[in-house]
Design an enzyme around this catalytic site. Structure first.
Site, mmCIF file in Angstrom:
data_model
loop_
_atom_site.group_PDB
_atom_site.id
_atom_site.type_symbol
_atom_site.label_atom_id
_atom_site.label_comp_id
_atom_site.label_asym_id
_atom_site.label_seq_id
_atom_site.Cartn_x
_atom_site.Cartn_y
_atom_site.Cartn_z
ATOM 1 N N CYS A 23 -23.888 -40.988 -5.541
ATOM 2 C CA CYS A 23 -23.469 -41.671 -6.766
ATOM 3 C C CYS A 23 -24.669 -42.223 -7.537
ATOM 4 C CB CYS A 23 -22.505 -42.792 -6.364
ATOM 5 S SG CYS A 23 -22.198 -44.029 -7.619
ATOM 6 N N CYS A 26 -24.554 -45.947 -8.318
ATOM 7 C CA CYS A 26 -24.766 -46.714 -7.082
ATOM 8 C C CYS A 26 -26.260 -46.918 -6.832
ATOM 9 C CB CYS A 26 -24.139 -45.997 -5.886
ATOM 10 S SG CYS A 26 -22.357 -45.802 -6.018
#
Length: 97
Positions: A23, A26
């Site tokens: 991600c 993230c």
């Protein structure tokens, strides 16, 4: 190593970052959380939870997207938000508790 539920229930304040290695947003959160830790010190524990390695916990808390941040106080979920958030915003949330 203590389990997720042990950490959340035994610590006064725990900020959990539900993330995934793949991600992009993230990855953006990593330095933000590091800055946050330097701001709040021992006032809050910051815990990273990889949703791919811990699918049961992610499912238990109905994590639909990553990053999702949750704040637990005394074992109870008191705040949650999905998406990238600034260290200042997170500190403001922590300071409320």
């Amino acid at each position: 190593m203590a389990s997720f539920s042990e950490i959340v229930s035994k610590s006064d304040l725990v900020l959990v970052d539900f993330f995934a290695e793949w991600c992009g947003p993230c990855k953006t959160m990593a330095p933000i959380l590091k800055e946050l830790k330097s701001r709040v010190g021992d006032k809050a524990t910051i815990l990273k939870m990889d949703v791919d390695k811990n699918p049961h916990t992610a499912s238990q808390y109905q994590v639909q997207g990553v990053p999702t941040l949750m704040l637990f106080k005394g074992g109870k979920l008191v705040w949650r938000q999905s998406g990238v958030t600034s260290a200042q915003q997170l500190q403001t949330v922590i300071d409320q508790y």
